[in-house]
Design a protein around this motif. Structure first.
Motif, PDB file in Angstrom:
ATOM      1  N   HIS A 198       0.804  -1.225   0.000  1.00  0.00           N
ATOM      2  CA  HIS A 198       0.000   0.000   0.000  1.00  0.00           C
ATOM      3  C   HIS A 198       0.842   1.283   0.000  1.00  0.00           C
ATOM      4  O   HIS A 198       0.530   2.226  -0.746  1.00  0.00           O
ATOM      5  N   VAL A 238       2.015   1.876  -3.446  1.00  0.00           N
ATOM      6  CA  VAL A 238       0.899   2.325  -4.291  1.00  0.00           C
ATOM      7  C   VAL A 238       0.669   3.816  -4.093  1.00  0.00           C
ATOM      8  O   VAL A 238       0.462   4.561  -5.062  1.00  0.00           O
ATOM      9  N   ILE A 283       3.425   5.715  -5.872  1.00  0.00           N
ATOM     10  CA  ILE A 283       3.283   5.691  -7.335  1.00  0.00           C
ATOM     11  C   ILE A 283       2.138   6.594  -7.765  1.00  0.00           C
ATOM     12  O   ILE A 283       2.233   7.337  -8.750  1.00  0.00           O
ATOM     13  N   SER A 284       1.029   6.549  -7.016  1.00  0.00           N
ATOM     14  CA  SER A 284      -0.155   7.335  -7.381  1.00  0.00           C
ATOM     15  C   SER A 284      -0.063   8.783  -6.948  1.00  0.00           C
ATOM     16  O   SER A 284      -0.935   9.587  -7.275  1.00  0.00           O
ATOM     17  N   LEU A 332      -6.216   7.415  -9.156  1.00  0.00           N
ATOM     18  CA  LEU A 332      -5.116   6.574  -9.612  1.00  0.00           C
ATOM     19  C   LEU A 332      -4.844   5.441  -8.624  1.00  0.00           C
ATOM     20  O   LEU A 332      -4.573   4.303  -9.019  1.00  0.00           O
ATOM     21  N   GLU A 333      -4.939   5.758  -7.335  1.00  0.00           N
ATOM     22  CA  GLU A 333      -4.722   4.745  -6.305  1.00  0.00           C
ATOM     23  C   GLU A 333      -5.778   3.642  -6.401  1.00  0.00           C
ATOM     24  O   GLU A 333      -5.471   2.454  -6.282  1.00  0.00           O
ATOM     25  N   ILE A 367      -5.041   1.306  -9.418  1.00  0.00           N
ATOM     26  CA  ILE A 367      -3.928   0.384  -9.138  1.00  0.00           C
ATOM     27  C   ILE A 367      -4.386  -0.742  -8.222  1.00  0.00           C
ATOM     28  O   ILE A 367      -4.079  -1.922  -8.443  1.00  0.00           O
ATOM     29  N   CYS A 381      -6.574  -3.229 -10.072  1.00  0.00           N
ATOM     30  CA  CYS A 381      -5.742  -4.101 -10.922  1.00  0.00           C
ATOM     31  C   CYS A 381      -5.068  -5.187 -10.093  1.00  0.00           C
ATOM     32  O   CYS A 381      -5.005  -6.361 -10.495  1.00  0.00           O
ATOM     33  N   LEU A 382      -4.555  -4.792  -8.940  1.00  0.00           N
ATOM     34  CA  LEU A 382      -3.910  -5.777  -8.064  1.00  0.00           C
ATOM     35  C   LEU A 382      -4.927  -6.792  -7.553  1.00  0.00           C
ATOM     36  O   LEU A 382      -4.652  -7.999  -7.491  1.00  0.00           O
TER      37      LEU A 382
END
Length: 480
Positions: A404, A407, A410-411, A417-418, A421, A424-425
């Motif tokens: 987390h 994530v 990255i986001s 965006l979070e 992601i 998708c995970l």
């Protein structure tokens, strides 16, 4: 006649001692200059330059500044952080002794910053102590005490007894300025005991002079005068002009208060001469201010002369621009210390989180191992099934918890965006979790049943069951 001979012998011994000390100092200076010349192109030359500055600060402050500056430039040339911090601290001390408090504080705070970065604990101790002295001379004794007590803690941690004695003396000096006589006496006597045990004659004059101030405030005039005179003797032996100026000023003040103006003028004049030799503005200010008061209304010419000297000395220490600069430096340092405290707090929180993650990472395989062991025991199959599913849930939730923060990074903490992601995970992890759950149930629970019911009859094929049933119907009932 005998008394005259004794006085002559005492004078001879005194001047012989001074000559020996002067010769020894010259020899030391020559050795240090040779070392500095030999290593003028490497970091080994930094320490001799710093030592030269230390040796000359009391008698030749301009040369002391020059050598410290040369050491700083050499250290910076080779990115020698420790040498850079040492020379900056040296510059700070020389500037402080010459009343340049704003510049002194700037160098000392920068030295402290570097020493904290390289974790030079002994260097941190020195910087904290020197910064405290500067604030004390600026009459901010509350802030001075905060630095002195930090220095005291480091000195005790490092078992630096000699430096602890100096710090305790400085704490006592702050308390006497705050008019807390009992606290001042307590710390100053601790300092005196340490210095007596270590036979520390270099810093003894300052401690004795402060003990004189304490006893004077307590009303012990005769004892105060004794402390001042012993302090003068020590300062003369070590050629400590700053301590001489302080002690002579204290004696002059004592005689002024006790109604002996001639003695007051005599010692104030000695203090002024010593302070001028050391380029010590605080000593010059106190001596000239005292002489101005003594001559007020008695000698207009001398009164004006000493008043000008007093004003010039005070201006060099406390003009508005310098005070503003010191306030700015103090504010910036307070902000820096607050940032350091916050960073330590964040690091502590991160350490606790990491320890918890490590604990969970160790617990999950341990828990799974327990499940495997239970599957070979007589534990009820429902318990095995529940614990196997629980172990998988723990493992997958731990993976989610672990990834987390990455994530979020990255986001960039953008919720949309979070969410994408994480979805998708989840699309990968959820099906995988279901498959593993099914696999665990089949393997562990089925294996558990086979292991604990080995004598159960094998399943009968359907054809054999039918055949048995057919034979059973053809069989005649038994006769009665």
């Amino acid at each position: 006649m005998l008394n005259h001979i004794q006085k002559v012998m005492a004078c001879v011994c005194f001047f012989t001692g001074i000559a020996i000390n002067t010769y020894a100092q010259k020899k030391t200076l020559n050795q240090l200059r040779q070392q500095a010349d030999q290593h003028k192109n490497d970091t080994a030359g930094v320490e001799p330059l710093r030592q030269l500055s230390l040796q000359l600060q009391a008698t030749r402050p301009d040369s002391a500044l020059m050598y410290a500056q040369q050491g700083l430039e050499l250290a910076r040339k080779f990115s020698f952080k420790k040498g850079e911090a040492d020379c900056m601290n040296r510059l700070g001390v020389v500037l402080w002794k010459n009343g340049k408090y704003d510049r002194a504080l700037s160098f000392l705070l920068n030295s402290l910053k570097i020493r904290e970065e390289i974790n030079d604990r002994l260097g941190i101790l020195k910087s904290l102590s020197d910064i405290g002295i500067v604030y004390s001379d600026q009459m901010d004794n509350v802030k001075a005490l905060s630095y002195h007590f930090k220095a005291k803690a480091v000195a005790e941690e490092l078992h630096e007894t000699a430096r602890l004695g100096i710090i305790l003396a400085n704490i006592g000096n702050c308390y006497i300025k705050l008019n807390k006589v009992d606290s001042a006496l307590n710390y100053e006597m601790q300092a005196y005991t340490i210095k007596q045990n270590l036979k520390d004659t270099a810093t003894m004059p300052n401690t004795l002079s402060i003990l004189g101030d304490i006893n004077y405030k307590m009303g012990h005039t005769a004892l105060a005068l004794d402390y001042y005179r012993v302090s003068v003797n020590y300062a003369v032996k070590t050629n400590d002009q700053n301590s001489l100026a302080d002690s002579y000023n204290s004696i002059a003040q004592l005689y002024k208060q006790t109604g002996a103006p001639d003695s007051s003028v005599y010692y104030a004049s000695l203090a002024l001469n010593a302070a001028k030799k050391a380029a010590y503005p605080e000593g010059i200010f106190h001596a000239s201010n005292l002489l101005t008061d003594v001559y007020r209304g008695k000698n207009d010419h001398l009164e004006l002369q000493y008043l000008k000297t007093s004003i010039a000395a005070k201006d060099s220490m406390f003009n508005a621009e310098k005070v503003k600069q010191i306030q700015t430096l103090s504010f910036n340092e307070a902000a820096r210390q607050e940032e350091i405290a916050e960073e330590k707090h964040r690091e502590e929180e991160a350490r606790i989180v990491n320890l918890q993650l490590v604990g969970i990472a160790v617990f999950i395989p341990t828990f799974f191992l327990i499940v495997l062991l239970l599957s070979k025991s007589r534990t009820h199959r429902k318990v095995i099934e529940f614990m196997s599913v629980l172990s998988l849930l723990l493992a997958f939730e731990f993976i989610t918890l672990f990834i987390h923060p990455f994530v979020q990074r990255i986001s960039n903490h953008l919720p949309v965006l979070e969410l994408i992601i994480l979805v998708c995970l989840a699309s990968v992890l959820v099906p995988f979790h279901h498959k593993l759950t099914h696999f665990m149930r089949e393997r562990l629970v089925h294996g558990h049943q086979q292991h604990h019911h080995p004598s159960a009859p094998a399943s009968t094929p359907l054809s054999e069951k039918k055949e048995s049933k057919t034979h059973a119907t053809k069989r005649k009932p038994a006769q009665g």
